[in-house]
Scaffold this motif. Structure first.
Motif, PDB file in Angstrom:
ATOM      1  N   ASP A  76       0.857  -1.176   0.000  1.00  0.00           N
ATOM      2  CA  ASP A  76       0.000   0.000   0.000  1.00  0.00           C
ATOM      3  C   ASP A  76       0.894   1.226   0.000  1.00  0.00           C
ATOM      4  O   ASP A  76       1.890   1.276   0.740  1.00  0.00           O
ATOM      5  CB  ASP A  76      -0.910   0.037   1.229  1.00  0.00           C
ATOM      6  CG  ASP A  76      -1.875  -1.142   1.271  1.00  0.00           C
ATOM      7  OD1 ASP A  76      -2.123  -1.736   0.201  1.00  0.00           O
ATOM      8  OD2 ASP A  76      -2.377  -1.449   2.360  1.00  0.00           O
TER       9      ASP A  76
ATOM     10  N   THR B  27      -4.617   6.679   0.003  1.00  0.00           N
ATOM     11  CA  THR B  27      -3.942   5.387   0.077  1.00  0.00           C
ATOM     12  C   THR B  27      -4.352   4.539  -1.119  1.00  0.00           C
ATOM     13  O   THR B  27      -5.541   4.304  -1.336  1.00  0.00           O
ATOM     14  CB  THR B  27      -4.294   4.647   1.374  1.00  0.00           C
ATOM     15  OG1 THR B  27      -3.923   5.450   2.494  1.00  0.00           O
ATOM     16  CG2 THR B  27      -3.559   3.313   1.448  1.00  0.00           C
TER      17      THR B  27
ATOM     18  N   ALA C  62       0.895  -4.516   2.153  1.00  0.00           N
ATOM     19  CA  ALA C  62      -0.551  -4.409   1.958  1.00  0.00           C
ATOM     20  C   ALA C  62      -1.287  -5.062   3.120  1.00  0.00           C
ATOM     21  O   ALA C  62      -0.914  -6.140   3.586  1.00  0.00           O
ATOM     22  CB  ALA C  62      -0.955  -5.066   0.642  1.00  0.00           C
ATOM     23  N   ILE C  63      -2.339  -4.371   3.590  1.00  0.00           N
ATOM     24  CA  ILE C  63      -3.106  -4.910   4.711  1.00  0.00           C
ATOM     25  C   ILE C  63      -4.129  -5.932   4.233  1.00  0.00           C
ATOM     26  O   ILE C  63      -4.636  -6.719   5.028  1.00  0.00           O
ATOM     27  CB  ILE C  63      -3.814  -3.789   5.495  1.00  0.00           C
ATOM     28  CG1 ILE C  63      -4.793  -3.036   4.587  1.00  0.00           C
ATOM     29  CG2 ILE C  63      -2.812  -2.847   6.096  1.00  0.00           C
ATOM     30  CD1 ILE C  63      -5.614  -2.002   5.323  1.00  0.00           C
ATOM     31  N   LYS C  64      -4.442  -5.949   2.949  1.00  0.00           N
ATOM     32  CA  LYS C  64      -5.375  -6.924   2.408  1.00  0.00           C
ATOM     33  C   LYS C  64      -4.598  -8.093   1.798  1.00  0.00           C
ATOM     34  O   LYS C  64      -3.507  -7.921   1.258  1.00  0.00           O
ATOM     35  CB  LYS C  64      -6.262  -6.294   1.339  1.00  0.00           C
ATOM     36  CG  LYS C  64      -7.213  -5.239   1.880  1.00  0.00           C
ATOM     37  CD  LYS C  64      -8.083  -4.668   0.786  1.00  0.00           C
ATOM     38  CE  LYS C  64      -9.055  -3.635   1.323  1.00  0.00           C
ATOM     39  NZ  LYS C  64      -9.876  -3.031   0.253  1.00  0.00           N
TER      40      LYS C  64
ATOM     41  N   ILE D  31       0.921   5.376   0.513  1.00  0.00           N
ATOM     42  CA  ILE D  31       0.182   6.503   1.069  1.00  0.00           C
ATOM     43  C   ILE D  31       0.871   7.783   0.647  1.00  0.00           C
ATOM     44  O   ILE D  31       2.091   7.937   0.802  1.00  0.00           O
ATOM     45  CB  ILE D  31       0.113   6.419   2.602  1.00  0.00           C
ATOM     46  CG1 ILE D  31      -0.443   5.064   3.038  1.00  0.00           C
ATOM     47  CG2 ILE D  31      -0.712   7.554   3.177  1.00  0.00           C
ATOM     48  CD1 ILE D  31      -0.318   4.816   4.520  1.00  0.00           C
TER      49      ILE D  31
ATOM     50  N   GLN E  95      -4.096   0.860  -2.616  1.00  0.00           N
ATOM     51  CA  GLN E  95      -3.832  -0.457  -2.059  1.00  0.00           C
ATOM     52  C   GLN E  95      -3.467  -1.476  -3.133  1.00  0.00           C
ATOM     53  O   GLN E  95      -3.814  -1.336  -4.295  1.00  0.00           O
ATOM     54  CB  GLN E  95      -5.062  -0.951  -1.283  1.00  0.00           C
ATOM     55  CG  GLN E  95      -5.406  -0.095  -0.073  1.00  0.00           C
ATOM     56  CD  GLN E  95      -6.586  -0.643   0.687  1.00  0.00           C
ATOM     57  OE1 GLN E  95      -7.532  -1.157   0.100  1.00  0.00           O
ATOM     58  NE2 GLN E  95      -6.545  -0.543   2.009  1.00  0.00           N
ATOM     59  N   ASN E  96      -2.751  -2.492  -2.681  1.00  0.00           N
ATOM     60  CA  ASN E  96      -2.450  -3.691  -3.481  1.00  0.00           C
ATOM     61  C   ASN E  96      -1.714  -3.368  -4.772  1.00  0.00           C
ATOM     62  O   ASN E  96      -2.088  -3.826  -5.853  1.00  0.00           O
ATOM     63  CB  ASN E  96      -3.733  -4.471  -3.779  1.00  0.00           C
ATOM     64  CG  ASN E  96      -4.345  -5.063  -2.527  1.00  0.00           C
ATOM     65  OD1 ASN E  96      -3.669  -5.237  -1.517  1.00  0.00           O
ATOM     66  ND2 ASN E  96      -5.624  -5.362  -2.583  1.00  0.00           N
TER      67      ASN E  96
END
Length: 239
Positions: free
Chosen positions: A115, A177, A212-214, A117, A179-180
């Protein structure tokens, strides 16, 4: 937030793989991030790692900031941020970070999802058509209001204007942000990450890159955390 790295968006380019496929990438310059402070719950009330990147002249920072940098034997940094490590993250990675250490681009591997930011490009004061994608009003000569947002008022009840109307105002320059994004290349010698896709902000802006949080494996029990237990099923399971 997992421990990531601070960098600067250089711009976009393209890279070719062995099959000749083109991949548009964003070049992120991430010089070694100096660890300025390690905060603990006992002394600061929470756990975090404070890092800084890109040296600057001493006379460009305030004296309290200069004292903070000298306490860690570091040159003044232009971009300083904190990472709050997840519980057990350092232990699982087999690392113990302390003041004076550095974080480099080798924390990431090609193919890893991250991710990014950043702060989006500022667009200034914009009207409702550009800011909120309004359709607009009549464009012919008979209309006197072409790009305005139209009526916003109410009657005597409720006697006020509801909040959250789409109206003209400042657009852009917001924390965004993405993501991925996939890491295409890690160039350790150049302190550069090549990330597939676009990154928020103009060239030269500072960004934060983190895992990445996912799509990450969840710890055991996390999937059922917070779910109510069915007493009927629980009693049957105990038999």
């Amino acid at each position: 937030m997992s421990i990531g790295i601070l960098g600067q968006k250089v711009g976009m380019t393209r890279v070719y793989d062995d099959a000749g496929t083109i991949t548009p990438v964003t070049v992120i310059l991430a010089e070694p991030n100096a660890i300025l402070q390690v905060k603990t719950p006992e002394t600061d009330g929470y756990a975090s790692i404070q890092v800084g990147v890109f040296d600057q002249k001493e006379h460009r920072v305030t004296k309290p900031e200069l004292g903070h940098f000298k306490a860690s034997n570091s040159a003044p940094k232009k971009f300083v941020r904190e990472f709050r490590p997840e519980e057990g993250e350092q232990a699982n990675n087999g690392e113990t970070l302390k003041v004076g250490d550095s974080l480099t681009v080798t924390r990431f591997k090609p193919g890893q999802l991250v991710d990014v930011i950043g702060v989006s490009k500022g667009k200034g004061f914009q009207g409702p058509m550009k800011k909120h994608n309004f359709h607009g009003q009549g464009a012919a000569h008979g209309s006197k209001t072409h790009r305005r947002n139209g009526a916003i008022g109410m009657r005597s009840t409720p006697g006020r204007i509801f909040k959250n109307h789409g109206m003209a105002g400042h657009m852009g320059h917001e924390r965004v942000t993405v993501q991925n994004l996939r890491v295409v290349q890690v160039r350790e010698a150049d302190h550069v990450l090549l990330v597939s896709g676009a990154v928020p902000g103009p060239s030269g802006s500072y960004v934060v890159v983190r895992t990445a949080i996912k799509g990450q494996p969840k710890p055991k029990g996390a999937a059922n955390a917070g779910k109510a237990v069915n007493p009927m099923k629980a009693s049957k399971a105990g038999k």
